[in-house]
Design a protein around this motif. Structure first.
Motif, PDB file in Angstrom:
ATOM      1  N   ALA A 159     -22.598 -52.661   2.600  1.00 27.71           N
ATOM      2  CA  ALA A 159     -21.301 -52.410   3.247  1.00 27.71           C
ATOM      3  C   ALA A 159     -20.454 -51.453   2.406  1.00 27.71           C
ATOM      4  O   ALA A 159     -19.818 -50.534   2.936  1.00 27.71           O
ATOM      5  CB  ALA A 159     -20.565 -53.722   3.478  1.00 27.71           C
ATOM      6  N   PHE A 160     -20.458 -51.660   1.090  1.00 26.86           N
ATOM      7  CA  PHE A 160     -19.710 -50.783   0.187  1.00 26.86           C
ATOM      8  C   PHE A 160     -20.192 -49.343   0.312  1.00 26.86           C
ATOM      9  O   PHE A 160     -19.389 -48.418   0.476  1.00 26.86           O
ATOM     10  CB  PHE A 160     -19.851 -51.278  -1.260  1.00 26.86           C
ATOM     11  CG  PHE A 160     -19.385 -50.290  -2.284  1.00 26.86           C
ATOM     12  CD1 PHE A 160     -18.032 -50.095  -2.508  1.00 26.86           C
ATOM     13  CD2 PHE A 160     -20.303 -49.556  -3.022  1.00 26.86           C
ATOM     14  CE1 PHE A 160     -17.600 -49.169  -3.460  1.00 26.86           C
ATOM     15  CE2 PHE A 160     -19.885 -48.632  -3.962  1.00 26.86           C
ATOM     16  CZ  PHE A 160     -18.529 -48.437  -4.182  1.00 26.86           C
ATOM     17  N   ALA A 165     -19.692 -43.742   1.951  1.00 28.01           N
ATOM     18  CA  ALA A 165     -20.275 -42.550   2.573  1.00 28.01           C
ATOM     19  C   ALA A 165     -19.654 -42.242   3.933  1.00 28.01           C
ATOM     20  O   ALA A 165     -19.965 -41.221   4.533  1.00 28.01           O
ATOM     21  CB  ALA A 165     -21.781 -42.722   2.727  1.00 28.01           C
ATOM     22  N   ASP A 166     -18.787 -43.134   4.411  1.00 30.57           N
ATOM     23  CA  ASP A 166     -18.142 -42.997   5.710  1.00 30.57           C
ATOM     24  C   ASP A 166     -19.184 -42.885   6.828  1.00 30.57           C
ATOM     25  O   ASP A 166     -19.092 -42.047   7.714  1.00 30.57           O
ATOM     26  CB  ASP A 166     -17.194 -41.802   5.738  1.00 30.57           C
ATOM     27  CG  ASP A 166     -16.209 -41.873   6.895  1.00 30.57           C
ATOM     28  OD1 ASP A 166     -15.958 -42.987   7.402  1.00 30.57           O
ATOM     29  OD2 ASP A 166     -15.689 -40.808   7.299  1.00 30.57           O
ATOM     30  N   THR A 167     -20.205 -43.740   6.728  1.00 26.22           N
ATOM     31  CA  THR A 167     -21.222 -43.808   7.765  1.00 26.22           C
ATOM     32  C   THR A 167     -21.068 -45.123   8.511  1.00 26.22           C
ATOM     33  O   THR A 167     -20.636 -46.125   7.948  1.00 26.22           O
ATOM     34  CB  THR A 167     -22.647 -43.734   7.169  1.00 26.22           C
ATOM     35  OG1 THR A 167     -22.811 -44.788   6.230  1.00 26.22           O
ATOM     36  CG2 THR A 167     -22.885 -42.407   6.480  1.00 26.22           C
ATOM     37  N   SER A 168     -21.420 -45.102   9.763  1.00 22.85           N
ATOM     38  CA  SER A 168     -21.267 -46.319  10.561  1.00 22.85           C
ATOM     39  C   SER A 168     -22.474 -47.227  10.373  1.00 22.85           C
ATOM     40  O   SER A 168     -23.573 -46.777  10.062  1.00 22.85           O
ATOM     41  CB  SER A 168     -21.110 -45.973  12.037  1.00 22.85           C
ATOM     42  OG  SER A 168     -22.310 -45.419  12.522  1.00 22.85           O
ATOM     43  N   MET A 169     -22.236 -48.498  10.557  1.00 23.34           N
ATOM     44  CA  MET A 169     -23.313 -49.483  10.531  1.00 23.34           C
ATOM     45  C   MET A 169     -23.486 -49.983  11.961  1.00 23.34           C
ATOM     46  O   MET A 169     -22.925 -51.002  12.334  1.00 23.34           O
ATOM     47  CB  MET A 169     -22.978 -50.626   9.572  1.00 23.34           C
ATOM     48  CG  MET A 169     -23.099 -50.235   8.124  1.00 23.34           C
ATOM     49  SD  MET A 169     -22.789 -51.531   6.896  1.00 23.34           S
ATOM     50  CE  MET A 169     -23.421 -53.004   7.597  1.00 23.34           C
ATOM     51  N   ASP A 170     -24.251 -49.230  12.753  1.00 18.65           N
ATOM     52  CA  ASP A 170     -24.478 -49.646  14.134  1.00 18.65           C
ATOM     53  C   ASP A 170     -25.415 -50.851  14.154  1.00 18.65           C
ATOM     54  O   ASP A 170     -26.010 -51.224  13.137  1.00 18.65           O
ATOM     55  CB  ASP A 170     -25.023 -48.490  14.976  1.00 18.65           C
ATOM     56  CG  ASP A 170     -26.337 -47.931  14.440  1.00 18.65           C
ATOM     57  OD1 ASP A 170     -27.216 -48.716  14.025  1.00 18.65           O
ATOM     58  OD2 ASP A 170     -26.488 -46.701  14.442  1.00 18.65           O
ATOM     59  N   ASP A 171     -25.546 -51.464  15.308  1.00 22.35           N
ATOM     60  CA  ASP A 171     -26.349 -52.686  15.428  1.00 22.35           C
ATOM     61  C   ASP A 171     -27.792 -52.485  14.981  1.00 22.35           C
ATOM     62  O   ASP A 171     -28.374 -53.357  14.336  1.00 22.35           O
ATOM     63  CB  ASP A 171     -26.328 -53.207  16.869  1.00 22.35           C
ATOM     64  CG  ASP A 171     -25.023 -53.896  17.217  1.00 22.35           C
ATOM     65  OD1 ASP A 171     -24.268 -54.241  16.292  1.00 22.35           O
ATOM     66  OD2 ASP A 171     -24.779 -54.109  18.417  1.00 22.35           O
TER      67      ASP A 171
END
Length: 193
Positions: A159-160, A165-171
Protein backbone atom coordinates in the motif's frame (compact mmCIF):
# COMPACT_ATOMS: atom_id res chain seq x y z
CA UNK A 1 -20.38 14.08 9.99
CA UNK A 2 -18.36 10.92 9.41
CA UNK A 3 -18.54 11.29 5.64
CA UNK A 4 -17.11 14.80 5.95
CA UNK A 5 -14.47 13.61 8.41
CA UNK A 6 -13.48 10.77 6.09
CA UNK A 7 -13.18 13.16 3.14
CA UNK A 8 -11.09 15.71 5.03
CA UNK A 9 -8.85 13.07 6.60
CA UNK A 10 -8.30 11.34 3.24
CA UNK A 11 -7.36 14.55 1.48
CA UNK A 12 -5.40 16.26 4.25
CA UNK A 13 -4.35 13.42 6.54
CA UNK A 14 -5.30 13.20 10.17
CA UNK A 15 -2.50 15.50 11.36
CA UNK A 16 -3.62 18.38 9.15
CA UNK A 17 -7.37 17.80 9.41
CA UNK A 18 -8.92 20.13 11.94
CA UNK A 19 -12.25 19.76 13.69
CA UNK A 20 -13.13 23.22 12.41
CA UNK A 21 -12.52 22.09 8.82
CA UNK A 22 -14.45 18.85 9.37
CA UNK A 23 -17.38 20.74 10.92
CA UNK A 24 -17.45 23.17 8.00
CA UNK A 25 -17.40 20.31 5.46
CA UNK A 26 -20.23 18.59 7.36
CA UNK A 27 -22.30 21.76 7.63
CA UNK A 28 -22.22 21.76 11.45
CA UNK A 29 -20.55 23.77 14.15
CA UNK A 30 -17.47 22.46 15.96
CA UNK A 31 -19.61 22.24 19.09
CA UNK A 32 -21.94 19.84 17.29
CA UNK A 33 -18.98 17.57 16.46
CA UNK A 34 -18.01 17.45 20.12
CA UNK A 35 -21.53 16.39 21.07
CA UNK A 36 -20.96 13.22 19.05
CA UNK A 37 -17.21 12.66 19.45
CA UNK A 38 -14.94 13.17 22.44
CA UNK A 39 -12.00 14.19 20.25
CA UNK A 40 -10.47 13.89 16.80
CA UNK A 41 -9.05 10.45 17.62
CA UNK A 42 -12.53 9.12 18.38
CA UNK A 43 -13.70 10.58 15.08
CA UNK A 44 -10.72 8.96 13.29
CA UNK A 45 -11.53 5.55 14.81
CA UNK A 46 -15.18 5.92 13.79
CA UNK A 47 -14.11 6.77 10.24
CA UNK A 48 -11.88 3.68 10.15
CA UNK A 49 -14.64 1.37 11.34
CA UNK A 50 -17.66 2.94 9.65
CA UNK A 51 -16.52 4.80 6.54
CA UNK A 52 -13.50 3.00 5.15
CA UNK A 53 -14.66 0.60 2.44
CA UNK A 54 -12.89 -2.46 3.76
CA UNK A 55 -13.73 -5.99 4.77
CA UNK A 56 -10.82 -6.22 7.21
CA UNK A 57 -12.97 -5.70 10.32
CA UNK A 58 -15.37 -8.44 9.27
CA UNK A 59 -12.53 -10.82 8.36
CA UNK A 60 -10.79 -10.22 11.70
CA UNK A 61 -13.99 -10.53 13.72
CA UNK A 62 -14.35 -14.22 12.88
CA UNK A 63 -10.79 -15.14 11.99
CA UNK A 64 -9.82 -17.22 15.03
CA UNK A 65 -13.18 -19.03 15.03
CA UNK A 66 -12.63 -19.96 11.36
CA UNK A 67 -9.55 -22.03 12.17
CA UNK A 68 -10.02 -25.49 10.73
CA UNK A 69 -12.81 -24.49 8.33
CA UNK A 70 -11.41 -23.11 5.06
CA UNK A 71 -7.94 -23.99 3.85
CA UNK A 72 -5.21 -21.98 5.54
CA UNK A 73 -4.04 -20.64 2.18
CA UNK A 74 -7.57 -19.48 1.26
CA UNK A 75 -7.99 -17.80 4.63
CA UNK A 76 -4.61 -16.05 4.30
CA UNK A 77 -5.63 -14.95 0.80
CA UNK A 78 -8.88 -13.43 2.10
CA UNK A 79 -7.01 -11.78 4.97
CA UNK A 80 -4.29 -10.37 2.70
CA UNK A 81 -6.89 -9.01 0.29
CA UNK A 82 -8.75 -7.27 3.12
CA UNK A 83 -5.51 -5.90 4.61
CA UNK A 84 -4.32 -4.57 1.25
CA UNK A 85 -7.63 -2.76 0.73
CA UNK A 86 -7.63 -1.39 4.29
CA UNK A 87 -4.03 -0.13 4.24
CA UNK A 88 -4.48 1.40 0.81
CA UNK A 89 -7.58 3.28 1.94
CA UNK A 90 -6.17 4.44 5.27
CA UNK A 91 -2.50 5.06 4.51
CA UNK A 92 -2.77 8.80 3.87
CA UNK A 93 -4.99 9.35 6.91
CA UNK A 94 -2.82 7.40 9.31
CA UNK A 95 0.64 8.25 7.99
CA UNK A 96 0.23 11.94 8.72
CA UNK A 97 -0.01 11.20 12.45
CA UNK A 98 3.68 10.25 12.37
CA UNK A 99 4.71 13.70 11.11
CA UNK A 100 4.43 15.27 14.56
CA UNK A 101 5.86 13.45 17.62
CA UNK A 102 3.44 15.14 20.03
CA UNK A 103 0.44 14.29 17.88
CA UNK A 104 1.63 10.69 17.59
CA UNK A 105 2.05 10.40 21.37
CA UNK A 106 -1.40 11.87 22.00
CA UNK A 107 -2.98 9.69 19.33
CA UNK A 108 -1.25 6.57 20.65
CA UNK A 109 -2.45 7.27 24.19
CA UNK A 110 -6.02 7.93 23.03
CA UNK A 111 -6.12 4.78 20.90
CA UNK A 112 -4.70 2.59 23.67
CA UNK A 113 -7.16 4.09 26.15
CA UNK A 114 -9.91 2.76 23.87
CA UNK A 115 -8.26 -0.68 23.70
CA UNK A 116 -7.74 -0.24 19.97
CA UNK A 117 -4.81 0.21 17.64
CA UNK A 118 -2.91 -1.46 14.83
CA UNK A 119 -1.40 -4.03 17.20
CA UNK A 120 -4.87 -5.57 17.57
CA UNK A 121 -4.79 -6.61 13.91
CA UNK A 122 -1.44 -8.38 14.38
CA UNK A 123 -2.62 -10.05 17.59
CA UNK A 124 -5.73 -11.42 15.89
CA UNK A 125 -3.76 -12.80 12.95
CA UNK A 126 -1.17 -14.35 15.32
CA UNK A 127 -3.99 -15.95 17.31
CA UNK A 128 -5.42 -17.41 14.11
CA UNK A 129 -2.02 -18.85 13.15
CA UNK A 130 -1.69 -20.37 16.66
CA UNK A 131 -5.20 -21.86 16.40
CA UNK A 132 -4.30 -23.49 13.09
CA UNK A 133 -1.08 -24.78 14.68
CA UNK A 134 -3.12 -26.38 17.47
CA UNK A 135 -5.15 -28.17 14.79
CA UNK A 136 -1.97 -29.42 13.09
CA UNK A 137 -2.61 -27.40 9.93
CA UNK A 138 0.47 -25.20 10.40
CA UNK A 139 3.92 -26.41 11.41
CA UNK A 140 4.42 -26.30 15.20
CA UNK A 141 7.81 -24.55 14.94
CA UNK A 142 6.34 -21.49 13.18
CA UNK A 143 6.32 -18.28 15.23
CA UNK A 144 2.74 -16.98 14.97
CA UNK A 145 3.63 -13.35 15.73
CA UNK A 146 6.39 -13.28 13.11
CA UNK A 147 4.07 -14.85 10.56
CA UNK A 148 1.42 -12.21 11.25
CA UNK A 149 4.07 -9.49 10.92
CA UNK A 150 5.27 -10.92 7.59
CA UNK A 151 1.80 -10.98 6.08
CA UNK A 152 0.58 -7.64 7.39
CA UNK A 153 3.93 -5.95 6.80
CA UNK A 154 3.92 -7.04 3.17
CA UNK A 155 0.38 -5.69 2.75
CA UNK A 156 1.30 -2.39 4.38
CA UNK A 157 4.47 -2.08 2.26
CA UNK A 158 2.50 -2.73 -0.92
CA UNK A 159 0.00 0.00 0.00
CA UNK A 160 2.85 2.38 0.85
CA UNK A 161 4.61 1.79 -2.46
CA UNK A 162 1.36 2.10 -4.38
CA UNK A 163 0.67 5.46 -2.75
CA UNK A 164 4.26 6.61 -3.25
CA UNK A 165 4.23 5.71 -6.94
CA UNK A 166 0.71 7.15 -7.28
CA UNK A 167 -0.52 3.93 -8.87
CA UNK A 168 -3.94 2.49 -8.30
CA UNK A 169 -4.59 -0.82 -6.63
CA UNK A 170 -7.45 -2.16 -8.72
CA UNK A 171 -9.26 -5.35 -7.72
CA UNK A 172 -7.20 -7.52 -10.07
CA UNK A 173 -3.90 -6.19 -8.69
CA UNK A 174 -5.06 -6.59 -5.11
CA UNK A 175 -6.27 -10.14 -5.72
CA UNK A 176 -3.08 -11.14 -7.55
CA UNK A 177 -0.90 -9.70 -4.79
CA UNK A 178 -2.99 -11.27 -2.02
CA UNK A 179 -2.90 -14.67 -3.73
CA UNK A 180 0.87 -14.48 -4.16
CA UNK A 181 1.40 -13.49 -0.54
CA UNK A 182 -0.86 -16.27 0.74
CA UNK A 183 0.71 -18.91 -1.47
CA UNK A 184 4.28 -17.90 -0.62
CA UNK A 185 3.61 -17.63 3.09
CA UNK A 186 1.72 -20.92 3.26
CA UNK A 187 4.65 -22.78 1.69
CA UNK A 188 6.63 -22.00 4.84
CA UNK A 189 3.71 -22.88 7.15
CA UNK A 190 2.52 -26.11 5.57
CA UNK A 191 3.21 -29.07 7.88
CA UNK A 192 3.43 -31.29 4.78
CA UNK A 193 6.47 -29.42 3.44
Amino acid sequence: MLDAAAHVMRTRGMARATTKEIAKAAGYSEAALYKHFRDKTEMFLAVLTERVPSTLGAVLANLVQQAGEESVQDTLHELARAALDFYNETFVMAASVFSEPQLLAAHRAAVLERDAGPHRISETVANYIAAEQNLGRIRPDVDSRSTAALLLGACFQHAFLSRFADTSMDDQTVDHTAAGLAQTLFRGLDPQS
